[in-house]
Scaffold this motif. Structure first.
Motif, PDB file in Angstrom:
ATOM      1  N   PRO A  67       0.805  -1.226   0.000  1.00 26.88           N
ATOM      2  CA  PRO A  67       0.000   0.000   0.000  1.00 26.88           C
ATOM      3  C   PRO A  67       0.842   1.283   0.000  1.00 26.88           C
ATOM      4  CG  PRO A  67      -0.679  -1.521   1.744  1.00 26.88           C
ATOM      5  CD  PRO A  67       0.605  -2.023   1.203  1.00 26.88           C
ATOM      6  N   THR A  68       2.095   1.212   0.455  1.00 23.73           N
ATOM      7  CA  THR A  68       2.894   2.441   0.559  1.00 23.73           C
ATOM      8  C   THR A  68       3.943   2.589  -0.534  1.00 23.73           C
ATOM      9  OG1 THR A  68       4.129   1.214   2.212  1.00 23.73           O
ATOM     10  CG2 THR A  68       2.771   3.020   3.018  1.00 23.73           C
ATOM     11  N   ASP A  69       4.519   1.488  -1.035  1.00 21.69           N
ATOM     12  CA  ASP A  69       5.605   1.589  -2.011  1.00 21.69           C
ATOM     13  C   ASP A  69       5.063   1.387  -3.423  1.00 21.69           C
ATOM     14  OD1 ASP A  69       7.278   1.946   0.116  1.00 21.69           O
ATOM     15  OD2 ASP A  69       7.811  -0.180   0.260  1.00 21.69           O
ATOM     16  N   ASP A  70       5.223   2.419  -4.262  1.00 23.15           N
ATOM     17  CA  ASP A  70       4.705   2.361  -5.628  1.00 23.15           C
ATOM     18  C   ASP A  70       5.713   1.639  -6.522  1.00 23.15           C
ATOM     19  OD1 ASP A  70       3.675   2.729  -8.097  1.00 23.15           O
ATOM     20  OD2 ASP A  70       3.857   4.918  -8.123  1.00 23.15           O
ATOM     21  N   LEU A  71       5.360   0.433  -6.950  1.00 20.68           N
ATOM     22  CA  LEU A  71       6.269  -0.373  -7.766  1.00 20.68           C
ATOM     23  C   LEU A  71       5.915  -0.311  -9.254  1.00 20.68           C
ATOM     24  CD1 LEU A  71       6.574  -3.573  -5.525  1.00 20.68           C
ATOM     25  CD2 LEU A  71       8.303  -1.829  -5.912  1.00 20.68           C
ATOM     26  N   SER A  72       4.998   0.586  -9.632  1.00 24.43           N
ATOM     27  CA  SER A  72       4.523   0.571 -11.015  1.00 24.43           C
ATOM     28  C   SER A  72       5.647   0.866 -12.015  1.00 24.43           C
ATOM     29  CB  SER A  72       3.380   1.556 -11.193  1.00 24.43           C
ATOM     30  OG  SER A  72       3.781   2.826 -10.742  1.00 24.43           O
ATOM     31  N   ALA A  73       6.615   1.719 -11.632  1.00 25.27           N
ATOM     32  CA  ALA A  73       7.690   2.050 -12.574  1.00 25.27           C
ATOM     33  C   ALA A  73       8.838   1.051 -12.520  1.00 25.27           C
ATOM     34  CB  ALA A  73       8.213   3.460 -12.282  1.00 25.27           C
ATOM     35  N   THR A  74       8.927   0.278 -11.461  1.00 23.14           N
ATOM     36  CA  THR A  74      10.026  -0.700 -11.316  1.00 23.14           C
ATOM     37  C   THR A  74       9.449  -2.046 -10.880  1.00 23.14           C
ATOM     38  OG1 THR A  74      10.367   0.149  -9.065  1.00 23.14           O
ATOM     39  CG2 THR A  74      11.873   0.954 -10.759  1.00 23.14           C
ATOM     40  N   PRO A  75       8.723  -2.713 -11.783  1.00 22.28           N
ATOM     41  CA  PRO A  75       8.040  -3.959 -11.391  1.00 22.28           C
ATOM     42  C   PRO A  75       8.996  -5.080 -10.995  1.00 22.28           C
ATOM     43  CG  PRO A  75       7.848  -3.556 -13.759  1.00 22.28           C
ATOM     44  CD  PRO A  75       8.465  -2.346 -13.177  1.00 22.28           C
ATOM     45  N   ASP A  76      10.288  -4.990 -11.445  1.00 23.61           N
ATOM     46  CA  ASP A  76      11.237  -6.064 -11.114  1.00 23.61           C
ATOM     47  C   ASP A  76      11.919  -5.851  -9.771  1.00 23.61           C
ATOM     48  OD1 ASP A  76      10.674  -7.152 -13.553  1.00 23.61           O
ATOM     49  OD2 ASP A  76      12.331  -6.116 -14.566  1.00 23.61           O
ATOM     50  N   LYS A  77      11.553  -4.806  -9.081  1.00 26.29           N
ATOM     51  CA  LYS A  77      12.232  -4.499  -7.818  1.00 26.29           C
ATOM     52  C   LYS A  77      11.639  -5.344  -6.698  1.00 26.29           C
ATOM     53  CE  LYS A  77      13.410  -0.369  -5.087  1.00 26.29           C
ATOM     54  NZ  LYS A  77      14.827  -0.600  -4.886  1.00 26.29           N
ATOM     55  N   HIS A  78      12.490  -6.134  -6.034  1.00 24.55           N
ATOM     56  CA  HIS A  78      11.990  -7.012  -4.976  1.00 24.55           C
ATOM     57  C   HIS A  78      12.585  -6.673  -3.612  1.00 24.55           C
ATOM     58  CE1 HIS A  78      10.170  -9.367  -8.093  1.00 24.55           C
ATOM     59  NE2 HIS A  78      11.342  -9.529  -8.682  1.00 24.55           N
ATOM     60  N   THR A  79      13.614  -5.795  -3.636  1.00 23.85           N
ATOM     61  CA  THR A  79      14.239  -5.443  -2.360  1.00 23.85           C
ATOM     62  C   THR A  79      14.278  -3.928  -2.236  1.00 23.85           C
ATOM     63  OG1 THR A  79      16.466  -5.320  -3.305  1.00 23.85           O
ATOM     64  CG2 THR A  79      15.765  -7.464  -2.428  1.00 23.85           C
ATOM     65  N   THR A  80      14.529  -3.459  -1.025  1.00 23.42           N
ATOM     66  CA  THR A  80      14.665  -2.020  -0.813  1.00 23.42           C
ATOM     67  C   THR A  80      15.760  -1.745   0.205  1.00 23.42           C
ATOM     68  OG1 THR A  80      13.447   0.005  -0.351  1.00 23.42           O
ATOM     69  CG2 THR A  80      12.903  -1.878   1.020  1.00 23.42           C
ATOM     70  N   THR A  81      16.371  -0.549   0.073  1.00 21.93           N
ATOM     71  CA  THR A  81      17.467  -0.166   0.965  1.00 21.93           C
ATOM     72  C   THR A  81      16.888   0.337   2.274  1.00 21.93           C
ATOM     73  OG1 THR A  81      18.677   0.523  -1.003  1.00 21.93           O
ATOM     74  CG2 THR A  81      19.531   1.281   1.118  1.00 21.93           C
ATOM     75  N   VAL A  82      17.268  -0.302   3.382  1.00 23.67           N
ATOM     76  CA  VAL A  82      16.680   0.117   4.655  1.00 23.67           C
ATOM     77  C   VAL A  82      17.620   0.978   5.495  1.00 23.67           C
ATOM     78  CG1 VAL A  82      14.992  -1.738   4.828  1.00 23.67           C
ATOM     79  CG2 VAL A  82      17.301  -2.104   5.696  1.00 23.67           C
ATOM     80  N   ALA A  83      18.893   1.047   5.168  1.00 25.25           N
ATOM     81  CA  ALA A  83      19.781   1.946   5.910  1.00 25.25           C
ATOM     82  C   ALA A  83      20.576   2.785   4.924  1.00 25.25           C
ATOM     83  CB  ALA A  83      20.703   1.175   6.830  1.00 25.25           C
ATOM     84  N   MET A  84      21.447   2.174   4.149  1.00 22.11           N
ATOM     85  CA  MET A  84      22.234   2.951   3.186  1.00 22.11           C
ATOM     86  C   MET A  84      22.979   2.000   2.253  1.00 22.11           C
ATOM     87  SD  MET A  84      25.553   3.946   5.394  1.00 22.11           S
ATOM     88  CE  MET A  84      26.345   2.735   6.407  1.00 22.11           C
ATOM     89  N   ASP A  85      23.498   2.575   1.167  1.00 18.38           N
ATOM     90  CA  ASP A  85      24.473   1.889   0.321  1.00 18.38           C
ATOM     91  C   ASP A  85      25.789   2.605   0.571  1.00 18.38           C
ATOM     92  OD1 ASP A  85      22.459   0.374  -1.208  1.00 18.38           O
ATOM     93  OD2 ASP A  85      21.906   2.351  -1.954  1.00 18.38           O
ATOM     94  N   PHE A  86      26.871   1.874   0.436  1.00 22.34           N
ATOM     95  CA  PHE A  86      28.166   2.526   0.646  1.00 22.34           C
ATOM     96  C   PHE A  86      29.168   1.977  -0.356  1.00 22.34           C
ATOM     97  CE2 PHE A  86      32.421   2.224   2.602  1.00 22.34           C
ATOM     98  CZ  PHE A  86      32.705   3.584   2.653  1.00 22.34           C
ATOM     99  N   GLY A  87      29.893   2.879  -1.011  1.00 23.06           N
ATOM    100  CA  GLY A  87      30.930   2.454  -1.946  1.00 23.06           C
ATOM    101  C   GLY A  87      32.063   3.461  -1.961  1.00 23.06           C
ATOM    102  N   ARG A  88      33.154   3.077  -2.625  1.00 21.62           N
ATOM    103  CA  ARG A  88      34.313   3.985  -2.712  1.00 21.62           C
ATOM    104  C   ARG A  88      34.773   4.058  -4.152  1.00 21.62           C
ATOM    105  NH1 ARG A  88      39.760   1.905  -0.485  1.00 21.62           N
ATOM    106  NH2 ARG A  88      39.851   1.186  -2.632  1.00 21.62           N
ATOM    107  N   VAL A  89      35.157   5.267  -4.583  1.00 19.51           N
ATOM    108  CA  VAL A  89      35.663   5.411  -5.949  1.00 19.51           C
ATOM    109  C   VAL A  89      36.805   6.424  -5.959  1.00 19.51           C
ATOM    110  CG1 VAL A  89      33.751   7.016  -6.474  1.00 19.51           C
ATOM    111  CG2 VAL A  89      35.068   6.062  -8.333  1.00 19.51           C
ATOM    112  N   THR A  90      37.888   6.063  -6.669  1.00 16.43           N
ATOM    113  CA  THR A  90      39.027   6.978  -6.807  1.00 16.43           C
ATOM    114  C   THR A  90      38.786   7.819  -8.050  1.00 16.43           C
ATOM    115  OG1 THR A  90      40.424   5.278  -5.850  1.00 16.43           O
ATOM    116  CG2 THR A  90      41.544   7.093  -6.967  1.00 16.43           C
TER     117      THR A  90
END
Ligand SMILES: Nc1nc2c(ncn2[C@@H]2O[C@H](COP(=O)(O)OP(=O)(O)O)[C@@H](O)[C@H]2O)c(=O)[nH]1
Ligand SMILES: [Mg+2]
Length: 206
Positions: A67-90
């Motif tokens: 009821p809260t997350d609109d998946l109409s634009a991303t029907p293949d999305k099955h997971t969601t980020t609950v805290a953060m993503d973290f990466g490093r790039v030079t």
């Protein structure tokens, strides 16, 4: 990461000791945030660009979020980020970025106040099918005075707008960079980060 050895008398095959590092030549490390609405491509963005295995905090979405997350634009999305993503790039010999992807849904926004600490700038990802979803991120960065840039993540089948059209639709001032990119393509992700960092450096008082 390359540290220069300050003592030329040290033989090349000898291990470098901590007291021999020339820290003035160590790369500068800066933190940036990647924000935007749910399913706009933040996790994909961080994964495309990170040189280290990105830290992800994905949780499987269940029927409870329908009821809260609109998946109409991303029907293949099955997971969601609950805290953060973290990466490093030079980005250059002397510049390393720590990239933090924020959680998209409103119920996780309380995390942003922690994530924003120490950041030099924020990149707001936009999907042209759901432009209004990036307003909370724009408002947040504007309200805390953090330099930001906008990166349009084009999904197949979505209308292709020029940078100027997106700028006008979102009311972005001329000084703020707006770039068109694809979160799955590292080269375009790096270009967006470069645009953000150079804008953030220009906006930082000497
Ligand atoms: N076609 C297309 N799909 C994308 C693109 N970026 C992300 N996706 C997909 O869109 C979905 C949502 O992406 P995700 O990175 O999880 O979004 P987040 O919620 O912002 O972290 C995933 O299934 C991605 O594979 C893109 O540029 N084009
Ligand atoms: Mg995510």
């Amino acid at each position: 990461m390359v540290f220069a050895v300050s003592d030329p008398a040290v033989a090349e095959d000898e291990p470098v000791q901590p007291w021999q590092y020339d820290r003035s030549r160590a790369p500068v490390a800066v933190k940036v945030l990647v924000a935007g609405g749910f399913g706009v491509g933040k996790t994909t963005f961080v994964s495309s660009v990170s040189e280290i295995t990105p830290l992800r905090t994905e949780a499987v979405m269940t029927a409870a979020s329908l009821p809260t997350d609109d998946l109409s634009a991303t029907p293949d999305k099955h997971t969601t980020t609950v805290a953060m993503d973290f990466g490093r790039v030079t980005l250059a010999d002397d510049l390393v970025l720590y990239v933090y992807g924020t959680p998209g849904q409103e119920r996780f926004w309380f995390m942003w106040d922690d994530l924003v600490r120490g950041a030099i700038g924020g990149l707001v990802l936009a999907d042209t099918r759901r432009l209004r979803d990036c307003f909370p991120a724009l408002d947040y960065f504007e309200s805390c005075g953090l330099p930001y840039a906008v990166a349009v993540n084009h999904f197949e089948g979505s209308p292709e707008y020029e940078e100027g059209d997106v700028r006008e639709a979102l009311g972005i001032p001329p000084v703020v960079p707006v770039v068109i990119m694809d979160a799955r393509r590292r080269d375009t992700v790096v270009e967006s980060l470069l645009a953000l960092v150079s804008h953030a450096l220009d906006a930082t008082p000497e």
